[in-house]
Design an enzyme around this catalytic site. Structure first.
Site, PDB file in Angstrom:
ATOM      1  N   ARG A 213       0.854  -1.194   0.000  1.00 57.25           N
ATOM      2  CA  ARG A 213       0.000   0.000   0.000  1.00 57.25           C
ATOM      3  C   ARG A 213       0.885   1.237   0.000  1.00 57.25           C
ATOM      4  O   ARG A 213       0.921   2.018   0.913  1.00 57.25           O
ATOM      5  CB  ARG A 213      -0.913  -0.028   1.228  1.00 57.25           C
TER       6      ARG A 213
ATOM      7  N   HIS B 167      14.475  13.385 -13.615  1.00 55.80           N
ATOM      8  CA  HIS B 167      13.086  13.022 -13.899  1.00 55.80           C
ATOM      9  C   HIS B 167      13.011  12.097 -15.110  1.00 55.80           C
ATOM     10  O   HIS B 167      13.726  12.283 -16.093  1.00 55.80           O
ATOM     11  CB  HIS B 167      12.214  14.250 -14.145  1.00 55.80           C
TER      12      HIS B 167
ATOM     13  N   ASP C 280       3.981  10.287 -18.920  1.00 55.85           N
ATOM     14  CA  ASP C 280       4.653  10.652 -17.672  1.00 55.85           C
ATOM     15  C   ASP C 280       3.612  10.674 -16.561  1.00 55.85           C
ATOM     16  O   ASP C 280       2.837  11.616 -16.446  1.00 55.85           O
ATOM     17  CB  ASP C 280       5.333  12.011 -17.809  1.00 55.85           C
TER      18      ASP C 280
END
Length: 271
Positions: A66, A111, A126
């Protein structure tokens, strides 16, 4: 990586039960649902752990567990899923400029994005840029204002590729990162992941950042400040004053089971 991905478990996790053919419509559906199901979060690097990027670790954390993850994890998982479905794609890397002084990029390319080829064209995928996470693919074409379920995106030509921009208010376009177009290999992301998770100047080492995409907007936690940004209307912010409030936010807002006692996490938050 894609051979090890349990597609059935992934689709249960994000709530997808549609076709699995590698089409634009399938891509749009998966791209919308993953950010709705998996929060963007940096609990691992913020508490001194470098996230693992192998398929087994990604599945254990984000599919069976989770938890969510940050860009290398979230887009790495999405890459593995799309490859398993038969999409033609290339992984890309970019330099973040969001909230940087005068648009000064970060010193490291930190990124990850994906270039996906389809009969309809070439798309940028993305699903993991914090409070500006996209919820749909956009065409990899310059100067085209494109709608996604959670806002408009456009790509502005840059010497090395594109500046990815989001419309944050009427007439106010902000660059989030500079996307390079050179294909990357897993070793490139291992290096970038290590820097992002360990360097003393990294935002993810110094700050707790958790965001969630909701059907009607976004929610973002930066340290003690929780901000709700509806698709329509002004943002609403509150400050978390106790460990109990942080525990409720992790559970009820972000659907996260923390990797450490909440009291210890709260004590780490900057005052």
């Amino acid at each position: 990586m894609s051979d090890a991905i349990d597609l059935d478990a992934y689709f249960r996790r994000i709530g997808y039960d549609g076709p699995r053919a590698p089409t634009l419509e399938t891509l749009k559906a998966i791209h919308r649902l993953q950010p709705l199901a998996l929060p963007f979060e940096n609990l691992d690097p913020w508490t001194g752990k470098v996230p693992a990027l192998d398929a087994d670790s990604l599945q254990a954390k984000m599919i069976a567990g989770r938890r969510g993850g940050y860009c290398f994890e979230m887009n790495g998982l999405l890459q593995a899923v799309l490859e398993a479905l038969g999409y033609r794609l290339t992984s890309l890397i970019g330099r973040v400029v969001w909230n940087r002084p005068d648009g000064l990029p970060t010193p490291n390319r930190s990124h990850m994005g994906l270039r996906v080829e389809l009969p309809e064209g070439v798309f940028l995928v993305d699903a993991a840029f914090g409070g500006n996470t996209m919820t749909g693919p956009v065409r990899l074409e310059p100067d085209l204002e494109q709608d996604t379920p959670h806002g408009k995106v456009r790509l502005i030509p840059d010497p090395h590729g594109y500046a990815v921009q989001h419309l944050v208010a009427p007439g106010d376009w902000r660059s989030t990162y500079l996307l390079g177009l050179e294909p990357q290999v897993p070793a490139d992301f291992e290096t970038a992941n290590w820097w992002t998770a360990t360097h003393p100047s990294s935002i993810f080492v110094n700050n707790l950042v958790i965001t969630a995409v909701k059907p009607d907007g976004r929610v973002m936690l930066v340290n003690r400040n929780l901000t709700r940004r509806p698709l329509e209307g002004p943002p609403q912010s509150e400050r978390l004053e106790t460990a109990g409030e942080l525990a409720r936010a992790l559970d009820e807002v972000f659907d996260i089971t923390p990797p450490a006692p909440v009291e210890s996490l709260f004590d780490r938050l900057p005052a």
